[in-house]
Design a protein around this motif. Structure first.
Motif, PDB file in Angstrom:
ATOM      1  N   ILE A 156       0.834  -1.101  -0.005  1.00 20.72           N
ATOM      2  CA  ILE A 156       0.016   0.012   0.045  1.00 20.72           C
ATOM      3  C   ILE A 156       0.834   1.353  -0.160  1.00 20.72           C
ATOM      4  O   ILE A 156       0.397   2.294  -0.579  1.00 20.72           O
ATOM      5  CB  ILE A 156      -1.163  -0.146   1.029  1.00 20.72           C
ATOM      6  CG1 ILE A 156      -2.044   0.933   0.861  1.00 20.72           C
ATOM      7  CG2 ILE A 156      -0.403   0.482   2.461  1.00 20.72           C
ATOM      8  CD1 ILE A 156      -3.097   0.947  -0.100  1.00 20.72           C
ATOM      9  N   ASP A 157       1.958   1.502   0.779  1.00 14.66           N
ATOM     10  CA  ASP A 157       2.880   2.342   0.613  1.00 14.66           C
ATOM     11  C   ASP A 157       3.491   2.792  -0.760  1.00 14.66           C
ATOM     12  O   ASP A 157       3.546   3.943  -0.995  1.00 14.66           O
ATOM     13  CB  ASP A 157       4.074   2.232   1.664  1.00 14.66           C
ATOM     14  CG  ASP A 157       3.394   2.274   3.087  1.00 14.66           C
ATOM     15  OD1 ASP A 157       2.445   2.731   3.371  1.00 14.66           O
ATOM     16  OD2 ASP A 157       4.072   1.247   3.944  1.00 14.66           O
ATOM     17  N   GLN A 158       3.806   1.624  -1.380  1.00 18.02           N
ATOM     18  CA  GLN A 158       4.237   1.573  -2.835  1.00 18.02           C
ATOM     19  C   GLN A 158       3.112   2.162  -3.606  1.00 18.02           C
ATOM     20  O   GLN A 158       3.141   3.484  -4.387  1.00 18.02           O
ATOM     21  CB  GLN A 158       4.886   0.530  -3.390  1.00 18.02           C
ATOM     22  CG  GLN A 158       5.969  -0.207  -2.644  1.00 18.02           C
ATOM     23  CD  GLN A 158       6.442  -1.381  -3.287  1.00 18.02           C
ATOM     24  OE1 GLN A 158       5.850  -1.781  -4.214  1.00 18.02           O
ATOM     25  NE2 GLN A 158       7.068  -2.113  -2.331  1.00 18.02           N
ATOM     26  N   VAL A 208       4.447  -1.820 -10.315  1.00 17.73           N
ATOM     27  CA  VAL A 208       4.533  -2.579  -8.558  1.00 17.73           C
ATOM     28  C   VAL A 208       3.702  -3.842  -8.652  1.00 17.73           C
ATOM     29  O   VAL A 208       4.050  -4.788  -8.158  1.00 17.73           O
ATOM     30  CB  VAL A 208       3.743  -1.372  -7.680  1.00 17.73           C
ATOM     31  CG1 VAL A 208       3.322  -2.368  -6.305  1.00 17.73           C
ATOM     32  CG2 VAL A 208       4.431  -0.286  -7.379  1.00 17.73           C
ATOM     33  N   LEU A 209       2.622  -3.840  -9.424  1.00 21.06           N
ATOM     34  CA  LEU A 209       2.057  -5.053  -9.711  1.00 21.06           C
ATOM     35  C   LEU A 209       2.554  -6.073 -10.381  1.00 21.06           C
ATOM     36  O   LEU A 209       2.358  -7.293 -10.259  1.00 21.06           O
ATOM     37  CB  LEU A 209       0.435  -4.782 -10.163  1.00 21.06           C
ATOM     38  CG  LEU A 209      -0.469  -3.946  -9.670  1.00 21.06           C
ATOM     39  CD1 LEU A 209      -1.956  -3.786 -10.047  1.00 21.06           C
ATOM     40  CD2 LEU A 209      -0.778  -4.669  -8.124  1.00 21.06           C
ATOM     41  N   ALA A 245      -9.286   3.757  -5.351  1.00 16.88           N
ATOM     42  CA  ALA A 245      -8.527   3.031  -6.241  1.00 16.88           C
ATOM     43  C   ALA A 245      -7.401   2.080  -5.730  1.00 16.88           C
ATOM     44  O   ALA A 245      -6.962   1.274  -6.177  1.00 16.88           O
ATOM     45  CB  ALA A 245      -8.220   3.804  -7.301  1.00 16.88           C
ATOM     46  N   ASN A 246      -6.589   2.861  -4.773  1.00 18.48           N
ATOM     47  CA  ASN A 246      -5.390   1.943  -4.152  1.00 18.48           C
ATOM     48  C   ASN A 246      -5.776   0.803  -3.385  1.00 18.48           C
ATOM     49  O   ASN A 246      -5.088  -0.009  -3.355  1.00 18.48           O
ATOM     50  CB  ASN A 246      -4.759   3.202  -3.449  1.00 18.48           C
ATOM     51  CG  ASN A 246      -3.861   4.082  -4.089  1.00 18.48           C
ATOM     52  OD1 ASN A 246      -3.757   3.669  -5.365  1.00 18.48           O
ATOM     53  ND2 ASN A 246      -3.268   5.061  -3.607  1.00 18.48           N
ATOM     54  N   ALA A 248      -3.037  -6.920  -5.997  1.00 20.15           N
ATOM     55  CA  ALA A 248      -1.624  -7.230  -5.640  1.00 20.15           C
ATOM     56  C   ALA A 248      -1.619  -8.542  -4.742  1.00 20.15           C
ATOM     57  O   ALA A 248      -0.991  -9.515  -5.123  1.00 20.15           O
ATOM     58  CB  ALA A 248      -0.792  -6.112  -4.794  1.00 20.15           C
ATOM     59  N   ILE A 249      -2.613  -8.470  -3.953  1.00 19.78           N
ATOM     60  CA  ILE A 249      -2.752  -9.602  -3.004  1.00 19.78           C
ATOM     61  C   ILE A 249      -3.249 -10.826  -4.012  1.00 19.78           C
ATOM     62  O   ILE A 249      -2.868 -11.938  -3.500  1.00 19.78           O
ATOM     63  CB  ILE A 249      -3.766  -9.507  -1.856  1.00 19.78           C
ATOM     64  CG1 ILE A 249      -3.090  -8.129  -0.873  1.00 19.78           C
ATOM     65  CG2 ILE A 249      -4.200 -10.508  -1.067  1.00 19.78           C
ATOM     66  CD1 ILE A 249      -4.138  -7.410  -0.035  1.00 19.78           C
TER      67      ILE A 249
END
Length: 186
Positions: free
Chosen positions: A34-36, A49-50, A98-99, A106-107
């Motif tokens: 989440i920070d990224q 990132v993904l 959206a994040n 990602a999860i």
């Protein structure tokens, strides 16, 4: 007309995040990615990132490009929607809705890394997400209203719910056809 979402909408989204945690077994606020994602300033940076998350699955399954093609299309459609101003800011959360979806994706990518049989279902899921989000693009071309913001957030809640169901299935060793996005939420 004001596009400030109601406090009830913030509560609704927070409830959806709690439901996600119960179903998927992961708190999006505490998930390291989440920070990224919060620091991403373009859809390309979100995709990068993904892609890192998808690397383990691509190494296990091989990469014919389908997953990344549909993932990129999904991210581009959602990023466009989220940056258009339609969502009225972050609806009072620590990060834009959206994040939360990007973190959920990602999860999901991490959860399916060893489930080769999930490949086709995952491609179908991303294809459905992208198609659905692309249809929402019309909202970026008309003046935003509070009612429109509420509808879009409710749609994103359903998207987050679908992702959490897919994660739950993937953790059980199989990812089947996800439940369709419900249209009766608004």
């Amino acid at each position: 007309m004001s596009t400030n979402p109601s406090p009830e909408l913030k509560l609704l989204f927070e409830t959806a995040l709690n439901d996600f945690e119960k179903r998927a077994g992961t708190n999006l606020f505490q998930y390291q990615i989440i920070d990224q994602l919060v620091n991403c300033e373009s859809s390309d940076s979100v995709i990068k990132v993904l892609q890192e998350q998808a690397q383990a699955f691509r190494n296990f399954r091989g990469d014919d490009g389908k997953i990344m093609t549909w993932l990129k299309r999904t991210v581009n459609a959602l990023y466009s929607l989220s940056t258009s101003g339609v969502l009225g800011g972050t609806i009072g959360l620590h990060f834009p809705p959206a994040n939360a979806i990007f973190a959920g994706l990602a999860i999901l990518l991490g959860a399916i890394k060893d489930v080769s049989t999930s490949y086709d279902a995952l491609v179908d899921l991303f294809e459905s997400f992208e198609s659905f989000l692309r249809r929402l693009d019309i909202y970026t071309k008309i003046p935003s209203t509070t009612a429109m913001t509420e509808i879009i957030v409710k749609i994103l809640i359903e998207l987050l719910s679908t992702i959490s169901l897919a994660i739950q299935q993937a953790k059980q060793g199989r990812l089947s056809e996800p439940h369709p996005l419900r249209y009766d939420v608004y």
